[in-house]
Write a protein that holds these residues in place. Sequence first.
Motif, short mmCIF file in Angstrom:
data_model
loop_
_atom_site.label_atom_id
_atom_site.label_comp_id
_atom_site.label_asym_id
_atom_site.label_seq_id
_atom_site.Cartn_x
_atom_site.Cartn_y
_atom_site.Cartn_z
N ARG A 48 0.83 -1.21 0.00
CA ARG A 48 0.00 0.00 0.00
C ARG A 48 0.86 1.26 0.00
O ARG A 48 0.62 2.19 -0.75
N LEU A 49 1.87 1.25 0.85
CA LEU A 49 2.77 2.41 0.93
C LEU A 49 3.50 2.61 -0.40
O LEU A 49 3.59 3.72 -0.92
N MET A 50 3.99 1.52 -0.97
CA MET A 50 4.72 1.64 -2.24
C MET A 50 3.84 2.19 -3.35
O MET A 50 4.25 3.04 -4.13
N LEU A 94 -4.35 15.19 -0.47
CA LEU A 94 -4.81 14.62 0.80
C LEU A 94 -5.45 13.28 0.48
O LEU A 94 -6.28 13.19 -0.43
N CYS A 95 -5.05 12.24 1.22
CA CYS A 95 -5.59 10.90 0.90
C CYS A 95 -5.73 10.07 2.15
O CYS A 95 -4.92 10.14 3.06
N TRP A 96 -6.81 9.29 2.21
CA TRP A 96 -6.83 8.12 3.07
C TRP A 96 -7.61 7.03 2.38
O TRP A 96 -8.38 7.27 1.46
N SER A 97 -7.37 5.81 2.84
CA SER A 97 -7.88 4.64 2.14
C SER A 97 -9.38 4.45 2.37
O SER A 97 -9.92 4.86 3.39
N ASP A 98 -10.03 3.77 1.40
CA ASP A 98 -11.43 3.39 1.63
C ASP A 98 -11.52 1.99 2.26
O ASP A 98 -12.61 1.48 2.52
N ASP A 99 -10.37 1.39 2.53
CA ASP A 99 -10.34 0.09 3.22
C ASP A 99 -10.66 0.34 4.70
O ASP A 99 -9.97 1.12 5.36
N GLY A 135 -3.30 7.72 6.46
CA GLY A 135 -3.45 8.48 5.22
C GLY A 135 -2.22 9.34 5.04
O GLY A 135 -1.21 9.13 5.70
N TYR A 136 -2.29 10.32 4.15
CA TYR A 136 -1.12 11.17 3.96
C TYR A 136 -1.47 12.52 3.36
O TYR A 136 -2.53 12.68 2.75
N VAL A 137 -0.52 13.45 3.56
CA VAL A 137 -0.52 14.71 2.82
C VAL A 137 0.77 14.69 2.01
O VAL A 137 1.85 14.48 2.57
N ILE A 176 3.89 12.77 3.66
CA ILE A 176 3.74 12.80 5.12
C ILE A 176 2.62 11.86 5.53
O ILE A 176 1.44 12.15 5.33
N ARG A 177 3.03 10.71 6.08
CA ARG A 177 2.04 9.69 6.50
C ARG A 177 1.47 10.10 7.85
O ARG A 177 2.22 10.48 8.76
N ILE A 178 0.16 10.00 7.99
CA ILE A 178 -0.50 10.47 9.21
C ILE A 178 -1.50 9.41 9.65
O ILE A 178 -2.36 9.01 8.87
#
Length: 243
Positions: free
Chosen positions: A161-163, A181-186, A192-194, A201-203
């Motif tokens: 997922r990270l890759m 701006l993202c986060w998963s729908d899983d 998520g990250y910016v 930047i993983r948050i």
Amino acid sequence: MISVRMRAELKGLHVSGAERLIEEGSLKQVVQELLRRPKAYDKLVITVEKVEKVFLIPKALTIYSYDFKCVEDARAFALEKLEEVGIKRELGQKALELLDKGPNPRGGNMRGAVLMDVQTGERLEPDKERGIRTVRVDWKDRKAIKQALLKRGIKRKYLNRLMDALALATKNVHCGVLAELCWSDDEDYTTGYVASNLGYIRINPLKELGKPIGGRVYFVKREDLENLIECLESKAVLIEALT
Ligand code: PML
């Protein structure tokens, strides 16, 4: 080279997607790997396409990881990071709300990303249910990147997922996206990250566990729109190394 894309649906909803840019010889193995990706589906589409020209990006965005005790704190931090690259607070807030309720105007998730005008906050993607999909992007040597990430302490369960997300975010910035701006729908994945030219930047946690709603918002300049969409959807890009 060959672009191989997989997308899976369950009861009409998008549940999983991934892409590889590979040499023809590894097609069989990669298709098998992608078939194993979704946990459950009732429809799965694999697209195989020849790609003539591939552009090399030498370095991915730099990775940073931050953990917070609750979603509220994590989202406040995401807003700060967006502000650092010039995204006004109210637009950051609007993007958080969109991903929270589901960016698809018919409800739920979108296959692609929202394009948000960085001046006005208006949605610019031509098809608001589909969004814009960043495709044709991969690592030049996935195995080497996997090893390097493991060495840096990234847990095996986060690797794929990270890759995929880091490659996609790196291509986005290369194409001219100002911030993402993202986060998963899983429902099981809360990191998520910016992303921007300041880094990836993983948050965690950008959403509550158990919530199957997520997606991506790209902050963009309206003037660049046509070229930007062309780059995101058509330019084939391989990333060579981590930063
Ligand atoms: C997704 O898989 O839909 C997005 C994943 C975002 C975070 C990936 C990570 O850095 O762990």
